[in-house]
Design a protein around this motif. Structure first.
Motif, short mmCIF file in Angstrom:
data_model
loop_
_atom_site.label_atom_id
_atom_site.label_comp_id
_atom_site.label_asym_id
_atom_site.label_seq_id
_atom_site.Cartn_x
_atom_site.Cartn_y
_atom_site.Cartn_z
N LEU B 13 21.02 46.37 15.84
CA LEU B 13 19.86 46.20 16.15
C LEU B 13 19.78 45.17 17.39
O LEU B 13 20.46 43.87 17.10
N ARG B 14 18.88 45.41 18.43
CA ARG B 14 19.08 44.39 19.59
C ARG B 14 17.33 44.26 19.99
O ARG B 14 16.69 45.33 19.84
N VAL B 15 17.01 43.02 20.06
CA VAL B 15 15.63 42.64 20.17
C VAL B 15 15.50 41.79 21.54
O VAL B 15 16.45 40.89 21.68
N GLU B 16 14.79 42.04 22.55
CA GLU B 16 14.67 41.24 23.59
C GLU B 16 13.33 40.68 24.03
O GLU B 16 12.38 41.33 23.56
N PHE B 17 13.30 39.79 24.52
CA PHE B 17 11.80 39.01 24.97
C PHE B 17 11.80 38.77 26.53
O PHE B 17 12.74 38.19 27.24
N GLU B 18 10.85 39.60 26.92
CA GLU B 18 10.97 39.65 28.67
C GLU B 18 10.04 38.40 28.81
O GLU B 18 8.90 38.14 28.48
N THR B 19 10.39 37.26 29.58
CA THR B 19 9.71 36.09 29.87
C THR B 19 10.02 35.99 31.29
O THR B 19 10.72 36.69 31.95
N ARG B 20 9.10 35.14 31.95
CA ARG B 20 8.95 34.64 33.20
C ARG B 20 10.60 34.55 33.83
O ARG B 20 10.79 34.70 34.95
N ALA B 21 11.13 33.77 32.74
CA ALA B 21 12.58 33.05 33.31
C ALA B 21 13.69 34.20 33.23
O ALA B 21 14.67 33.89 33.96
N GLY B 22 13.34 35.43 32.70
CA GLY B 22 14.43 36.51 32.59
C GLY B 22 14.30 36.93 31.16
O GLY B 22 13.33 36.70 30.25
N ILE B 23 15.21 37.71 30.66
CA ILE B 23 15.30 38.45 29.52
C ILE B 23 16.02 37.58 28.54
O ILE B 23 17.08 37.12 28.74
N LEU B 63 4.78 42.48 22.10
CA LEU B 63 4.94 42.21 23.34
C LEU B 63 5.00 40.48 23.62
O LEU B 63 4.33 40.15 23.00
N PRO B 64 5.64 39.86 24.54
CA PRO B 64 6.67 40.60 25.58
C PRO B 64 7.92 40.80 24.61
O PRO B 64 8.94 41.42 25.42
N GLY B 65 8.14 40.79 23.42
CA GLY B 65 9.43 41.24 22.60
C GLY B 65 9.41 42.93 22.47
O GLY B 65 8.27 43.59 22.43
N ARG B 66 10.62 43.37 22.44
CA ARG B 66 10.83 44.86 22.07
C ARG B 66 12.04 45.03 21.37
O ARG B 66 13.11 44.36 21.76
N ILE B 67 12.19 46.32 20.61
CA ILE B 67 13.29 46.57 19.79
C ILE B 67 14.14 47.45 20.92
O ILE B 67 13.33 48.56 21.40
N CYS B 68 14.95 47.16 21.51
CA CYS B 68 15.73 48.14 22.63
C CYS B 68 17.24 48.42 21.98
O CYS B 68 17.60 49.15 23.04
N GLY B 69 17.35 48.54 21.04
CA GLY B 69 18.57 49.07 20.56
C GLY B 69 18.94 49.01 19.13
O GLY B 69 18.20 48.17 18.47
N GLY B 70 19.74 50.07 18.50
CA GLY B 70 20.04 50.02 17.24
C GLY B 70 18.95 50.70 16.39
O GLY B 70 18.27 51.56 16.86
N ASP B 71 19.10 50.55 15.18
CA ASP B 71 18.23 51.44 14.17
C ASP B 71 18.23 50.50 12.96
O ASP B 71 18.86 49.67 12.54
N MET B 72 16.83 50.87 12.49
CA MET B 72 16.46 50.29 10.95
C MET B 72 16.11 51.51 10.19
O MET B 72 15.40 52.12 10.44
N ARG B 73 16.76 51.58 8.83
CA ARG B 73 16.43 52.79 8.03
C ARG B 73 15.78 51.93 6.81
O ARG B 73 16.57 51.14 6.26
N TRP B 74 15.06 52.58 6.26
CA TRP B 74 14.43 52.39 4.81
C TRP B 74 14.54 53.40 3.97
O TRP B 74 14.13 54.41 4.43
N ARG B 75 15.42 53.31 3.10
CA ARG B 75 15.76 54.40 2.13
C ARG B 75 16.19 55.65 3.12
O ARG B 75 16.00 56.70 2.74
N GLY B 76 16.99 55.62 3.82
CA GLY B 76 17.77 56.43 4.81
C GLY B 76 16.72 56.81 5.72
O GLY B 76 17.13 57.82 6.58
N ARG B 77 15.52 56.72 5.91
CA ARG B 77 14.55 57.06 7.09
C ARG B 77 14.31 56.04 8.21
O ARG B 77 14.14 54.94 7.63
N SER B 78 14.53 56.55 9.07
CA SER B 78 14.44 55.45 10.35
C SER B 78 13.17 54.94 10.44
O SER B 78 12.00 55.55 10.37
#
Lengths: 306, 337
Positions: B13-23, B63-78
């Motif tokens: 899982l990857r989470v990024e926050f876009e801010t004025r100063a950068g990601i 926002l400004p945060g977003r999940i930008c990669g990876g996966d989370m599954r609950w009982r097998g479902r994304s």
């Protein structure tokens, strides 16, 4: 809650008493009703006779007690201009003003909440920026000018609505819009900014984690917290409309309300009518404040009167 | 221990926050899973990504945060993507629930305890107001609040901090969830209350067969409650192991540092050891292992990002140095280039 209301009513009564005293002092002690109401050519005998007629030759304390007694009976004396009890004129015109205010401010309240919420959902988004810009424009336009503009566009050019006066529901639209525009702008900006604050609160996150729907989160959790500042500003708008802006709008649209009557009473030097109007408005404002405080207490039980 | 089917799986899982100063790279390739009845501790210092992990699972990354990669599954479902988000909304608050750090601000000050408790069961279980109030009373009693019927009509400011956290827990278990995420549930409370709240969580876990993710910076809490522990640093999981193994044989130098800087009653020390330096900026992380600038055993290999790999005591760590010690035949790794 009961004792809260009682205490608040008692405080309100004191304020009304203060207003009464002020009105009395300003008109009897600082002002001179006789020279205000009689023509400049009146002789000294005529003045004395008139002063005697309205009781100005009695001692001040006796005058004040008499003034208070008449007040309790809502007797403000006869309007010199209309030649009938002043309070009758007030009762006749006040409903028109209240109708105008309910329509104008009601429109502002009903429109500002959804507009503010929509803008707050995406701060910095297009809708948000548009709302803020329009809000600032709305705030910057003086009402007498907006009123005239509306008349020129909708009544004179497009001939959609009547220019002035009162009668059909169509007569109400332009004055109500004119009256409601500034409050609409101010209330929308307030809903927007407090909603943005609320949506960042921890309990909103907690509510979302509980899996609640958006409408419940916005409408119950966030809006209830916005309501305190919203009601404060609405109360202020209502009071400033009552105490002034209706005069402007009623004059522009020749709306036969209390504001227009107040203007006319001043122009004609009708002291007794003026007093009746000032006192009624002051009384209404005190009532509004009491109602607001009770509403605050109902929304937020942490509020008390200390 | 056999591994039953996991309830929640988080993968890369990857989470990024876009801010004025950068990601800001808040989470980088975070992977873990948790099975029924299990307790996973996530530890790390402030800003290491513990809370963001919890928020990502609860769908609270805004926002400004977003999940930008990876996966989370609950009982097998994304839980990601349009379909997954709808699925997520249907399970959050019902099958997965969360207890927040600060009970003072996590309850709506203007709504009664009853309203806030009832709305959960009304929404997820379709109870009527009367049924929900009955259930709410049961729940308050279950979390050890006296006179539950009277509490329902009270507002949060009339309750103490410990009581409020109990209410938060009652809310979380209202629909008998399978997983409870507790994000520093005791940080804002008095020490005496802390123990009570942790006991309550442990007790509920036993009764309800809950899986618990306990997020904390308090290693003592982890030692008492958790089966497994994941140590986070700079938005990454740097070590994950069974709790016993982690405490007796920490593999990653950061974990070792953390344990050294935890006061213990068994050893008398003049001063508590601390880890020199500060965590790296997530805005512009240094290349390679994020702990390298503070690491006492760093070597040239550490300029490259280490993968998670098995270590001696049985867990996994993302550290070249630990990997070398785990696999002596791989010693060439350290001397390559």
């Amino acid at each position: 809650m009961g004792s809260f209301i009682l205490r608040r009513l008692w405080q309100g009564l004191l304020v009304v008493l203060g207003v009464t005293l002020t009105v009395f002092v300003v008109t009897r002690v600082f002002g001179d009703p006789v020279s205000l109401m009689l023509p400049l050519t009146a002789t000294a005998e005529q003045r004395a006779a008139f002063a005697h007629e309205i009781g100005l030759d009695r001692p001040l304390l006796v005058q004040f007690l008499g003034f208070m007694r008449d007040l309790v009976a809502l007797d403000f004396g006869n309007s010199l201009w209309q030649r009938r009890p002043a309070i009758e004129v007030v009762f006749e015109r006040l409903p028109n003003t209240l109708l105008l205010i309910v329509a104008g401010l009601g429109f502002a309240i009903l429109a500002s909440i959804p507009l503010g919420i929509i803008a707050a959902l995406r701060p910095g988004g297009i809708v948000d920026r548009l709302t803020v810009s329009l809000g600032l424009i709305g705030l910057s336009m003086p009402q007498f000018w907006v009123g005239l503009l509306f008349i020129v566009i909708f009544a004179v050019q497009l001939k959609l609505l009547p220019t002035s006066g009162m009668g059909t529901p169509a007569h109400l639209i332009l004055p109500a819009l004119t009256l409601g525009l500034t409050p609409l702008a101010r209330l929308t900006l307030l809903v927007r900014s407090s909603m943005i604050d609320e949506l960042n609160q921890q309990y909103i996150k907690a509510a979302r984690a509980k899996g609640l729907g958006l409408s419940r989160i916005l409408g119950v959790h966030a809006l209830r917290n916005v309501l305190i500042s919203f009601l404060t500003l609405t109360g202020w708008e209502l009071i400033s409309i009552l105490a002034g802006y209706t005069v402007v709008v009623e004059t522009v649209f020749a709306w036969p309300g209390l504001g227009l009557t107040a203007m006319q009473a001043i122009q004609r030097g009708d002291l007794f009518l003026m007093q009746a109007i000032v006192f009624s408005i002051a009384f209404l404002i005190v009532l509004i404040n009491i109602a607001l405080d009770i509403a605050f207490k109902m929304i937020d039980p942490r509020i008390n009167l200390n | 221990m056999s591994t039953p089917e996991p309830l929640l799986e988080v993968e890369q899982l990857r989470v990024e926050f876009e801010t004025r100063a950068g990601i800001v790279h808040a989470l980088n390739d975070v992977s873990f899973s948790i099975a029924k009845g299990e307790t996973l501790g996530i530890v790390g210092e402030s800003g290491s990504g513990k809370s963001v992990t919890a928020q990502a699972v609860m769908g609270l990354v805004d926002l400004p945060g977003r999940i930008c990669g990876g996966d989370m599954r609950w009982r097998g479902r994304s839980l990601l993507g349009r379909e997954g988000q709808r699925y997520g909304r249907s399970i959050r608050g019902k099958e997965v629930a969360m207890v927040f750090q600060d009970p003072m601000t996590s309850l709506n000050p203007l709504l009664t305890i009853g309203t806030q408790l009832c709305e959960v069961t009304e929404r997820h279980l379709g109870l009527t107001r009367a049924q929900a109030r009955g259930r709410a009373e049961e729940l308050l009693a279950a979390v050890g609040i006296s006179a539950p019927a009277r509490r329902l009509g009270q507002h949060p400011h009339e309750l103490s901090g410990g009581m409020r956290q109990r209410v938060m827990i009652a809310m979380a278990i209202a629909c008998e969830p399978k997983l409870l995420i507790a994000d520093e549930p005791t940080t804002a409370l008095d020490v005496t209350i802390q123990a009570q709240i942790l006991e309550l969580i442990a007790e509920l876990q036993q009764k309800l067969g809950l899986a618990v993710i306990l997020i904390t910076h308090d290693l003592g809490v982890v030692a008492g409650l958790c089966h497994r522990v994941a140590v986070m640093y700079a938005g990454r999981i740097v070590e994950s192991a069974d709790a016993d193994a982690l405490f007796t044989h920490p593999a990653h130098p950061y974990t070792q540092g953390l344990l050294r800087s935890t006061p213990s009653l068994d050893v008398v020390e003049e001063r508590l050891a601390s880890i020199e330096g500060t965590p790296p900026s997530l805005l512009d992380p240094p290349p390679g292992c994020p702990f390298r600038p503070r690491c006492p055993v760093a070597f040239h290999r550490c300029l490259e990002m280490p993968p998670m790999a098995p270590v001696i005591a049985g867990g996994e760590a993302a550290c070249w140095w630990a990997m070398e010690r785990a696999l002596p035949e791989n010693a060439f790794l350290g001397t390559a280039d």
